[in-house]
Design an enzyme around this catalytic site. Structure first.
Site, mmCIF file in Angstrom:
data_model
loop_
_atom_site.group_PDB
_atom_site.id
_atom_site.type_symbol
_atom_site.label_atom_id
_atom_site.label_comp_id
_atom_site.label_asym_id
_atom_site.label_seq_id
_atom_site.Cartn_x
_atom_site.Cartn_y
_atom_site.Cartn_z
ATOM 1 N N LYS A 62 95.160 -4.173 81.602
ATOM 2 C CA LYS A 62 93.297 -3.276 80.825
ATOM 3 C C LYS A 62 93.568 -2.157 81.370
ATOM 4 O O LYS A 62 93.339 -1.883 82.541
ATOM 5 C CB LYS A 62 93.055 -3.546 81.416
ATOM 6 C CG LYS A 62 91.313 -3.496 80.950
ATOM 7 C CD LYS A 62 90.665 -4.637 81.285
ATOM 8 C CE LYS A 62 88.294 -4.567 81.576
ATOM 9 N NZ LYS A 62 87.793 -5.592 82.322
ATOM 10 N N ASP A 78 78.275 -11.556 82.733
ATOM 11 C CA ASP A 78 78.471 -11.340 81.256
ATOM 12 C C ASP A 78 79.146 -12.854 80.807
ATOM 13 O O ASP A 78 80.566 -12.160 79.910
ATOM 14 C CB ASP A 78 79.529 -9.645 81.087
ATOM 15 C CG ASP A 78 79.077 -9.188 79.666
ATOM 16 O OD1 ASP A 78 78.544 -9.661 79.060
ATOM 17 O OD2 ASP A 78 80.236 -8.355 79.092
ATOM 18 N N GLY A 118 90.251 -4.023 72.263
ATOM 19 C CA GLY A 118 89.580 -2.537 72.881
ATOM 20 C C GLY A 118 90.313 -1.968 73.525
ATOM 21 O O GLY A 118 91.436 -1.657 73.351
ATOM 22 N N SER A 119 90.356 -2.108 74.786
ATOM 23 C CA SER A 119 90.691 -1.378 76.062
ATOM 24 C C SER A 119 92.532 -2.652 76.565
ATOM 25 O O SER A 119 93.120 -2.186 77.302
ATOM 26 C CB SER A 119 90.447 -0.594 76.642
ATOM 27 O OG SER A 119 89.650 -1.386 77.302
ATOM 28 N N VAL A 120 92.159 -3.386 76.139
ATOM 29 C CA VAL A 120 93.337 -4.927 76.132
ATOM 30 C C VAL A 120 94.478 -4.746 75.432
ATOM 31 O O VAL A 120 94.695 -4.966 74.450
ATOM 32 C CB VAL A 120 92.865 -5.925 76.132
ATOM 33 C CG1 VAL A 120 93.641 -6.965 76.925
ATOM 34 C CG2 VAL A 120 91.682 -5.909 77.415
#
Ligand SMILES: *[C@@H]1O[C@H](CO)[C@@H](O)[C@H](O)[C@H]1NC(C)=O
Ligand SMILES: *[C@@H]1O[C@H](CO)[C@@H](O)[C@H](O)[C@H]1NC(C)=O
Ligand SMILES: *[C@@H]1O[C@H](CO)[C@@H](O)[C@H](O)[C@H]1NC(C)=O
Ligand SMILES: *[C@@H]1O[C@H](CO)[C@@H](O)[C@H](O)[C@H]1NC(C)=O
Ligand SMILES: *[C@@H]1O[C@H](CO)[C@@H](O)[C@H](O)[C@H]1NC(C)=O
Ligand SMILES: *[C@@H]1O[C@H](CO)[C@@H](O)[C@H](O)[C@H]1NC(C)=O
Ligand SMILES: *[C@@H]1O[C@H](CO)[C@@H](O)[C@H](O)[C@H]1NC(C)=O
Ligand SMILES: *[C@@H]1O[C@H](CO)[C@@H](O)[C@H](O)[C@H]1NC(C)=O
Ligand SMILES: *[C@@H]1O[C@H](CO)[C@@H](O)[C@H](O)[C@H]1NC(C)=O
Length: 622
Positions: free
Chosen positions: A356, A449, A341-343
């Site tokens: 992140k 989550d 993802g955005s990591v």
């Protein structure tokens, strides 16, 4: 002159060390009570805010030292969390979770060694004799006391005790109290609204100064803190009640303005320190903090306003990185450095970090993260604000080399390395992390989550909870905007948008099922794993569990009783009625029982080769 007094201190320090070496009371700690089912319990320590030892004389620094949130410390003392600074050596009650660690009763507090620290210095002065260096040495068998590396994390076992004798009046908990030179049992009894016979029953006859005794706590705050409390800053409680809504709205507005203001101060600060004026940057930092303090004061009464105060804490608590530094460390945010993802993974000063990229909505995650500090939660190290590209924001976390739990469960080669003992350990780590955010933050934080891809594993396969992107402070809230991950969402949340800690318990139950079965939370066609378990496993006995178990597990020897116990626990967590689900505290407690058969083997110098299923375990040791 300065160096002279320095040497004097050094000499004094050495002298004290040798004096202390004689027979320090409780030097190794408090033995556990025979009845282990009293652990863990909540306990307290009476800490005197050591003015010369804390980065700042405030509740946040005290909370950080003891791994507790500022709000939980504030509540234990009936102080306002946004309140003013502390007086030097002001007595404070610090909440602890008391457990039985290697047969001694303590609250294990992680502490990162800084320059000049010794076990003696930290336990005697920083923790004010609430622990002792022999106990610290016992609990850190891998660290060499005379050669501590800066940055290494040691465990400081704060002495504590759970109620192990019969008392006619049951206290809220036992306070670890360090006897001061002016104290007698009579004065301590008066300070805590108890009596001398009770103190003798708990501690035996009075011994020397600076020895640790346990005092029952019947009320918060005890008389000691009341007589000692400084006059509260003038407040206007009448405004709070009827105009709550207005004030909250105002606070949110101010929160954002304050936030923006602070960001500009931060960037100002970065640019001045780049000019090499490092001493003046401290002043600016200080004035930024005071500004925030003033704003905070103006809107003190509502919950939301705490944000402003908390932001000011980032300045001392977290590193501020420059965007150039982050770009350099992550191959310019290139695909080769991307974790998912955005990591991104970045290496700075030889150390790996997970970076992140946020879409300007970092505020919620930061707000949550700065409140929490626990060994089973992924740690935020710092952040970066990129002014150049319209205010991108980056959060820098500790990097956990073994990635997420879902990957380990899905890849057969890796799944085989996760034997049952490791899986129970992971479940317990996760339970402890969630228990912390549910019980030790105020307002309570709900993660929202919980799933195997948000559970990260470190080099020893110990688990930490990650990704607080959806987490919300607040309890019993109702939302119309449903978020979450298929297969983990609790029915009451899906139906009514009800947000409680019990929705995390439900998702946790699903994670337990994944650990047992190795299957995905939502299978082909979106069929929920929990529904499958309900149909085929729950309440159907050992054979059903054995048939359903991960084949990677079945290959290694593992006690079926323990697996059945975990499936039963999962069933409780997955109850349709949220009020019938256990709390995370109860879950952690049940699991620690399930783990007990393994616990001592684990403690004994991590010598895993003696375990029966040795072929798998060899690889899992350090
Ligand atoms: C141990 O403590 C638990 C909880 O306080 C209590 O219910 C139990 O009876 C105790 N067991 C013994 C053997 O004293
Ligand atoms: C706690 O603090 C509040 C507000 O400062 C005060 O009204 C209340 O009496 C205090 N409680 C106790 C038990 O002292
Ligand atoms: C704890 O105590 C028990 C019995 O007293 C002993 O058998 C065990 O070895 C001890 N464990 C540790 C880690 O010291
Ligand atoms: C802790 O105890 C030692 C003596 O054992 C004493 O010199 C020292 O001042 C104490 N620390 C604090 C913070 O009271
Ligand atoms: C101290 O530790 C460092 C690194 O951990 C090591 O390189 C050094 O040799 C050690 N020194 C002594 C005297 O043990
Ligand atoms: C507490 O009381 C129970 C029954 O009243 C007794 O069996 C037990 O031995 C007592 N425990 C202690 C530590 O005195
Ligand atoms: C006080 O000393 C006695 C005997 O020396 C010991 O048994 C007891 O545990 C000590 N009490 C405390 C609170 O250190
Ligand atoms: C680990 O186990 C091996 C063999 O069982 C033994 O020789 C060794 O001393 C143990 N190491 C520790 C640190 O206990
Ligand atoms: C964790 O990951 C590292 C690097 O990927 C690997 O060397 C190590 O073996 C892994 N740990 C375990 C227990 O597999």
């Amino acid at each position: 002159m300065m160096s002279f007094s320095f040497f004097l201190l050094l000499a004094l320090d050495l002298l004290l060390q040798s004096v202390d070496g004689q027979t320090p009371p409780l030097s190794d700690g408090v033995p556990c009570a025979a009845n282990r089912s009293i652990y863990p319990c909540s306990a307290y320590a009476l800490y005197r805010a050591a003015a010369d030892q804390l980065p700042a004389l405030d509740l946040a620094s005290v909370g950080d030292l003891f791994g507790a949130s500022r709000l939980s410390v504030a509540r234990s003392n009936n102080l306002s969390a946004t309140g003013a600074a502390l007086r030097p050596y002001q007595p404070l009650l610090v909440p602890l979770t008391c457990s039985c660690n290697s047969n001694r009763s303590s609250a294990a507090i992680p502490y990162q060694i800084a320059a000049g620290d010794t076990f003696y210095q930290v336990s005697t002065f920083k923790f004010g004799n609430l622990t002792s260096y022999p106990a610290v040495e016992l609990d850190n068998p891998t660290l060499i006391p005379t050669n501590l590396s800066i940055g290494v994390t040691a465990v400081f076992p704060i002495f504590c005790r759970c109620l192990d004798i019969n008392m006619t009046r049951r206290p809220l908990g036992l306070v670890t109290y360090v006897l001061q030179p002016s104290d007698t049992y009579a004065s301590v009894a008066a300070s805590f609204a108890t009596d001398v016979p009770t103190l003798i029953a708990l501690n035996g006859p009075q011994n020397g100064t600076f020895s640790v005794i346990f005092v029952p706590l019947y009320q918060i705050p005890p008389p000691l803190l009341l007589s000692d409390s400084s006059p509260a800053p003038a407040s206007s409680p009448d405004v709070e009640n009827d105009r709550d809504g207005v004030i909250t709205g105002l606070a949110i507005g101010l929160g954002i303005t304050g936030f923006l203001l602070l960001l500009s101060v931060i960037s100002l600060w970065i640019s001045t320190s780049k000019d090499g004026k490092s001493s003046s940057s401290n002043n600016e930092l200080a004035s930024a903090t005071t500004n925030a303090g003033k704003m905070e004061f103006a809107v003190r009464s509502s919950e939301e306003d705490k944000l402003i105060g908390e932001i000011s804490e980032w300045l001392d608590k977290y590193k501020v990185y420059s965007i150039e530094e982050l770009k350099r460390s992550t191959c310019d945010f290139g695909a080769s450095c991307r974790v998912m993802g955005s990591v991104y993974k970045g290496i700075m000063h030889g150390e790996a970090f997970a970076i992140k990229k946020m879409k300007w909505n970092a505020r919620d995650e930061l707000k949550i993260l700065q409140k929490v500090n626990h060994i089973n939660l992924v740690k935020l190290e710092g952040f970066c604000i990129d002014d150049s590209s319209g205010g991108g924001c980056y959060l820098v976390y500790e990097y956990l080399e073994n990635g997420s739990l879902d990957r380990w469960l899905r890849e057969p080669g890796l799944a085989r390395k996760l034997d049952w003992r490791v899986r129970v350990r992971i479940a317990l780590d996760l339970a402890n992390g969630l228990q912390y955010i549910h019980e030790h933050t105020w307002p309570r934080v709900v993660h929202k989550d919980v799933k195997t891809s948000n559970v990260l594993l470190d080099h020893r396969l110990r688990a930490k909870v990650a990704n607080f992107g959806l987490a919300r402070a607040g309890f019993n809230a109702v939302t119309t905007h449903i978020v979450g991950t298929q297969g983990y969402v609790a029915p009451e949340y899906l139906a009514d948008g009800l947000v409680t800690t019990k929705m995390d318990v439900f998702a946790y139950g699903v994670v337990l099922l994944e650990l047992v079965s190795g299957r995905e939370a939502a299978g082909a066609g979106g069929r929920a794993l929990w529904a499958e378990a309900e149909r085929t496993v729950f309440g159907r006995g050992k054979e059903a569990v054995a048939a359903w178990m991960d084949s990677a597990l079945a290959a290694s020897t593992c006690a079926l009783e323990s697996v059945v116990a975990v499936v039963d626990l999962a069933r409780e967590c997955l109850r349709k009625n949220p009020t019938r689900r256990p709390s995370m505290v109860e879950v952690a407690y049940t699991l620690s029982k399930a783990e007990e058969p393994f616990a001592f083997a684990d403690d004994s110098a991590e010598n895993l080769s003696v375990d029966e299923s040795s072929s798998n375990l060899h690889k899992i040791g350090r």
